[in-house]
Design a protein around this motif. Structure first.
Motif, mmCIF file in Angstrom:
data_model
loop_
_atom_site.group_PDB
_atom_site.id
_atom_site.type_symbol
_atom_site.label_atom_id
_atom_site.label_comp_id
_atom_site.label_asym_id
_atom_site.label_seq_id
_atom_site.Cartn_x
_atom_site.Cartn_y
_atom_site.Cartn_z
ATOM 1 N N THR A 1 0.832 -1.201 0.000
ATOM 2 C CA THR A 1 0.000 0.000 0.000
ATOM 3 C C THR A 1 0.868 1.253 0.000
ATOM 4 N N LYS B 1 0.735 4.178 -2.882
ATOM 5 C CA LYS B 1 0.447 5.568 -2.504
ATOM 6 C C LYS B 1 1.593 6.486 -2.909
ATOM 7 N N PHE C 1 3.785 11.762 -0.606
ATOM 8 C CA PHE C 1 3.377 10.817 0.446
ATOM 9 C C PHE C 1 4.602 10.286 1.185
#
Length: 431
Positions: free
Chosen positions: A260, A264, A271
């Protein structure tokens, strides 16, 4: 005094042995990976009350449900009588609760009615298994031990209830004879019919009453320590198992934090990834599953309801959800024994996938969730199957040709079908 010392020693030994075996079982469950099942506590409590205490999912099959409820109620309520037996055994008293008067008479009378219902239910269960031979009690996984295990428990229950009623019959007759130590107490609506079968000798009656008393309590201690080796561990684990049920959509994949973070970061350069350890996809062995999966395996009652509704099994395919749970438990037990012998880190060259559960089994699953819906205590075989599949696909790149074709189409076309996304709405064009 000698009998009290023997009783106390036996009680302590039984509790110590059970604690030792329970500790091993908990150690085995902790082989699994961590997962958080502490959310929505109110909903979890209600699920446990409804499914474990209320046995609501049992009543999709009313006849066995009523029989099982009789055994369940008898097991729970008659334990009040066991409490009295424990106190009498420790302090050398007899029917310590008899001072309750009319309430005590009502309790003993209700215990006897429940004991008879348990006795009848167990006899019917034995007939269903061994004479009628219901189909869901058979299967490749139902080898000699699982079949014998069920019979041992049912026969033990029959013997314990017989001893309980015989003990009461002898006790009532001794009360009528005015034998010392046997105070007038209790109502005996069932055992009164057994009194005519017993002798009139006070000495023999005392021997029968004491013999049944000891048989009953020793039988309970033996039953307690048999549980860790039996499918009947669900008597204890059904409650935490339903509390920690999966409240999310069944069959839904969980995302790995490490993956994940990467996704992202690709979508948003600003991020900041969380610190996570890289993991592997899916599960190959029991230590790759979650502790909830492993607790599910210990909780399985081997009733076969999951397999009886599995469309893959019904159509003759190799898959049996019950076998998935039994194999997981067997492998977990094997890993636990290896730890006992050689310590952590021992590799025996075996794994849950391939050694116990074949590729053919996991790919026969349609992911329909019928097995999880049918389970009376919310066991989730689908969660184990999907993790084994995930390992085969993501870690080994091994999957059936049809699956590989579908995955290739999704990667290239954004859909499982082998045509361009631009042609997706051709079917809607006028001819």
């Amino acid at each position: 005094m000698a009998s009290q010392i023997i009783f106390i020693a036996m009680t302590l030994a039984a509790i110590a042995l059970f604690s030792y075996n329970l500790k091993k079982v908990i150690r085995n469950i902790r082989l699994g990976k961590a997962t958080d099942r502490t959310d929505q506590p109110q909903k979890r409590v209600m699920t446990m009350i409804k499914v474990a205490f209320g046995q609501t999912k049992m009543f999709f099959r009313p006849v066995p449900a009523l029989l099982h409820f009789a055994v369940y109620a008898g097991f729970v309520i008659i334990n009040i009588e066991v409490l009295e037996i424990m106190i009498d055994g420790i302090f050398g008293t007899h029917r310590i609760f008899s001072g309750l008067g009319g309430l005590y008479n009502g309790l003993i009378g209700s215990f006897e009615i429940l004991a008879l219902l348990v006795w009848l239910a167990c006899i019917i269960f034995l007939v269903r298994r061994n004479i009628l031979k219901l189909q869901r009690f058979s299967g490749v996984e139902m080898t000699k031990w699982p079949r014998s295990d069920a019979n041992y428990i049912l026969i033990t229950e029959v013997l314990l209830m017989t001893a309980f009623l015989t003990m009461n019959a002898a006790d009532a007759k001794l009360q009528a004879l005015g034998a010392g130590h046997y105070t007038n107490a209790g109502a005996f609506p069932i055992s009164q019919y057994l009194q005519g079968l017993l002798p009139d000798s006070e000495g023999i009656l005392t021997a029968i009453e004491r013999g049944c008393w000891w048989f009953h309590i020793i039988g309970i201690f033996a039953f307690l320590n048999y549980l860790p080796y039996s499918k009947h561990f669900h008597i204890i684990f059904a409650f935490p198992n339903t509390y920690f049920s999966n409240l999310e959509p069944k069959g839904e994949f969980t995302n790995m934090k490490s993956v994940t973070n990467e996704v992202k970061a690709m979508l948003d350069p600003s991020f900041t990834p969380e610190d996570t350890e890289p993991g592997k996809f899916g599960a190959k062995d029991v230590n790759d599953l979650t502790w909830v999966n492993l607790m599910n395996a210990y909780t399985c009652t081997e009733c076969g309801r999951c397999t009886s509704v599995c469309p893959a099994n019904i159509t003759g395919k190799l898959l049996s959800p019950r076998k998935i749970m039994m194999d997981t438990r067997d492998r977990m037990e094997e890993v636990g024994k290896n730890i006992d012998k050689t310590g952590n880190g021992f590799d025996d060259g075996k794994s849950l996938l391939d050694t116990y559960i074949t590729r053919e089994e996991i790919w026969a699953c349609t992911s329909c969730n019928a097995c999880t819906e049918a389970c009376p205590i919310n066991i989730d075989p689908l969660a184990i199957i999907t993790d084994l599949r995930r390992y085969a696909v993501m870690e080994e790149s091994q999957s059936p040709a049809s699956i590989n074709g579908m995955l290739g189409n999704i990667e290239n076309n954004g859909a499982p079908w082998k045509y361009s996304p631009a042609d997706r709405f051709n079917w809607a064009k006028e001819s």
